[in-house]
Design a protein around this motif. Structure first.
Motif, short mmCIF file in Angstrom:
data_model
loop_
_atom_site.label_atom_id
_atom_site.label_comp_id
_atom_site.label_asym_id
_atom_site.label_seq_id
_atom_site.Cartn_x
_atom_site.Cartn_y
_atom_site.Cartn_z
N ALA A 1 0.83 -1.21 0.00
CA ALA A 1 0.00 0.00 0.00
C ALA A 1 0.86 1.26 0.00
O ALA A 1 0.53 2.25 -0.66
CB ALA A 1 -0.93 -0.01 1.21
N GLU B 1 0.80 4.26 -2.76
CA GLU B 1 0.54 5.64 -2.34
C GLU B 1 1.68 6.57 -2.75
O GLU B 1 1.45 7.73 -3.10
CB GLU B 1 0.36 5.67 -0.81
CG GLU B 1 -0.02 7.04 -0.28
CD GLU B 1 -0.23 7.04 1.23
OE1 GLU B 1 -0.50 8.11 1.80
OE2 GLU B 1 -0.10 5.95 1.85
N PRO C 1 1.55 6.11 -7.48
CA PRO C 1 0.43 5.31 -8.00
C PRO C 1 0.54 5.01 -9.48
O PRO C 1 0.01 4.00 -9.95
CB PRO C 1 -0.80 6.17 -7.69
CG PRO C 1 -0.28 7.55 -7.48
CD PRO C 1 1.10 7.39 -6.92
#
Length: 552
Positions: free
Chosen positions: A129, A133, A136
């Motif tokens: 993740a 972040e 992207p």
């Protein structure tokens, strides 16, 4: 894994500016982007002992601390070695120094942690993740999968774990839930996740009680999946609304493109064959309610206020939904005006939700008082008769089989009958008495693999093997011991409670002229002696293992 190497498909970081040197621990700062959040304290202590003896065998990876003072570094890979070195009171640690950008450092951290056997899936998910972040456009599920050598389905499943509610995450970190449990729960909406977590531990009242008990064990993944399919999943082919309608609930849009529909998100639901399953019950119910509102609006404009009716039976109401009538609380009318008491109603659930019909609530209605509230169709009546006949045949067949066996039984037990009776008696005693009898007979409580994949003691299997090896005389004694096993229970809330004189254990002892007082006195003397000399039994010597633990 050597931290200077990256999985195939990744741009290799130029090694020109790398060097290995001993760096004081005080000059190193842990990275805030390190995906690893969970550290096993016992394993850290074990690694610290190994470092005291052999030193750090594999250098950690650091980079010059961005916006830091001269000679300060940020830890990129090797957090366990760094923390263990601090526990071992080391002054410095060998480290590879490299000039890395934020993205390069984070990618190395993620890949380095993925290669570790003990990395927690949630920490792995946080790393993926963080990459997405950070950049992207560069890091997608597919690109990350190629970099770490995994499939897109695997990476997407790990990313979904981040959606777990806090109490489920804590239970997962504490190993109360397996990764399979966590994945099944993470695919649900937050409210359904709470229900699913409770379903995994049905013997506990709430999440706090689950987390408090260190020995809490979850139900099997198969049982959890069956519950989700039964209680959460909704088949859109049976929906009363049009799944393609984007205007019914504008905020949700059409079901065909919704990521919570199994067919729209194959990476998240790879094993679900049926593609028309909705996994968001709240959204589904909101669309049903929107449909009901549309259907009743013309009646409301004419001044009528339709009654809300559920197709569920009245006994399922449990006092909820006071403004809703349930099956059995009204009589259907053929149309408006069939009697002076007919009122408009709308069905609020089921495949026919939104249907408008008329009903009568008056108990002594001249038109409907002879009409039963439950009106099964002719087909339902035929089906009920067939089911009732099948049930009567089954019951009568079993009774007749038993009667035929009773007439064939010999005057004394045959060996197969004796074994069957003994094992059946043992089976009915319950888990606690099974354990007591295992101790009485000194049977080895060996664990075996269950059908659902865990390890447990199969007491029935142990007893069956022991019974088969017993003589007929031993089997007769075993039956008596089984009858007395329940009297071995001593309540923990009152451990001083004496054995009742009318208990089977005492009455049998008297019948065989045994003094229960003398036996109790001998036990008291023996246990008191043991307590007074706690070191009387020799202690087992500690074994040492000269093999060097692998450092990570």
């Amino acid at each position: 894994m050597n931290a200077t190497m990256v999985a195939s498909g990744t741009k290799v970081v130029p090694p020109v500016f790398s060097s290995i040197q001993d760096i004081p621990l005080g000059k190193i700062r842990e990275s805030k982007t390190n995906p690893r959040r969970f550290f096993d304290e016992a394993k850290l202590a074990e690694l610290a002992d190994n470092i005291r003896q052999h030193g750090v065998l594999q250098p950690i990876l650091v980079r010059p601390l961005p916006e830091g003072g001269a000679g300060t570094y940020e830890l990129v890979a090797g957090a366990r070695r760094y923390r263990a070195s601090k526990l071992a009171k080391c002054e410095s640690i060998p480290a590879t120094v490299r000039d890395l950008t934020d993205a390069q450092a984070l990618e190395l951290q993620v890949i380095e942690n993925v290669q570790r056997v003990d990395v927690h899936p949630l920490d792995e998910a946080q790393g993926y993740a963080a990459l997405i972040e950070l950049q992207p456009d560069t890091y997608t599920v597919e690109s990350i999968a190629s970099r770490v050598g995994r499939s897109p389905t695997y990476v997407n499943g790990r990313l979904r774990l981040i959606q777990l509610i806090p109490e489920a995450k804590q239970a997962f970190y504490e190993d109360k839930l397996t990764v399979a449990h966590a994945f099944e729960i993470a695919r649900l909406q937050p409210n359904d996740q709470r229900r699913a977590l409770q379903e995994c531990f049905p013997q506990y009242r709430n999440a706090a009680a689950i987390l408090k008990d260190k020995k809490a064990e979850a139900t099997t993944v198969r049982e959890l999946r069956a519950w989700i399919e039964r209680e959460i999943h909704l088949d859109l082919t049976n929906a009363p609304f049009d799944p393609q309608d984007e205007t019914l609930l504008p905020n949700a849009g059409a079901c065909a493109r919704c990521p919570k529909r199994t067919g729209s998100n194959p990476l998240l639901f790879p094993e679900v064959r049926q593609k028309s399953i909705c996994t968001d019950r709240e959204c589904y119910r909101a669309k049903v309610e929107a449909l009901v509102h549309i259907q009743v609006k013309p009646l409301e404009e004419k001044g009528e206020k339709p009654l809300r009716v559920s197709q569920a039976p009245a006994w399922q109401a449990n006092g909820h939904a006071k403004d809703v009538l349930f099956e059995g609380q009204y009589r259907k009318a053929k149309g408006k005006g069939e009697c002076p008491n007919t009122k408009a109603a709308v069905l609020i659930d089921g495949k026919g939700a939104g249907s408008i019909f008329y009903l009568c609530l008056t108990e002594k209605c001249d038109v409907h008082n002879r009409v039963t509230r439950y009106q099964p169709t002719p087909q339902e009546q035929v089906h009920r008769k067939k089911e009732a006949l099948a049930e009567r045949v089954e019951k009568q067949s079993r009774v007749r089989i038993l009667e035929a066996i009773r007439k064939k039984l010999p005057d004394s037990f045959s060996r197969p009958d004796l074994e069957m009776v003994a094992l059946d008696y043992f089976r009915r005693l319950g888990h606690d008495n099974h354990r007591r009898l295992c101790k009485v007979y000194a049977w080895e409580e060996k664990k075996s693999k269950t059908s659902w994949g865990t390890q447990a003691v199969d007491y029935e299997k142990i007893a069956a093997a022991a019974i088969e090896a017993m003589t007929a005389a031993d089997l007769h004694r075993f039956l008596v011991v089984c009858a007395l096993a329940s009297d071995l229970y001593c309540p923990g809330y009152n451990p001083k409670q004496s054995l009742a004189k009318d208990s089977n254990l005492v009455r049998t002892a008297v019948r065989y002229r045994l003094s229960t007082a003398r036996i109790a006195s001998a036990a008291r003397a023996e246990l008191s002696k043991t307590k007074a000399n706690p070191n009387s039994t020799p202690q087992k010597g500690k074994t040492t293992n000269s093999k060097k633990p692998k450092q990570r």
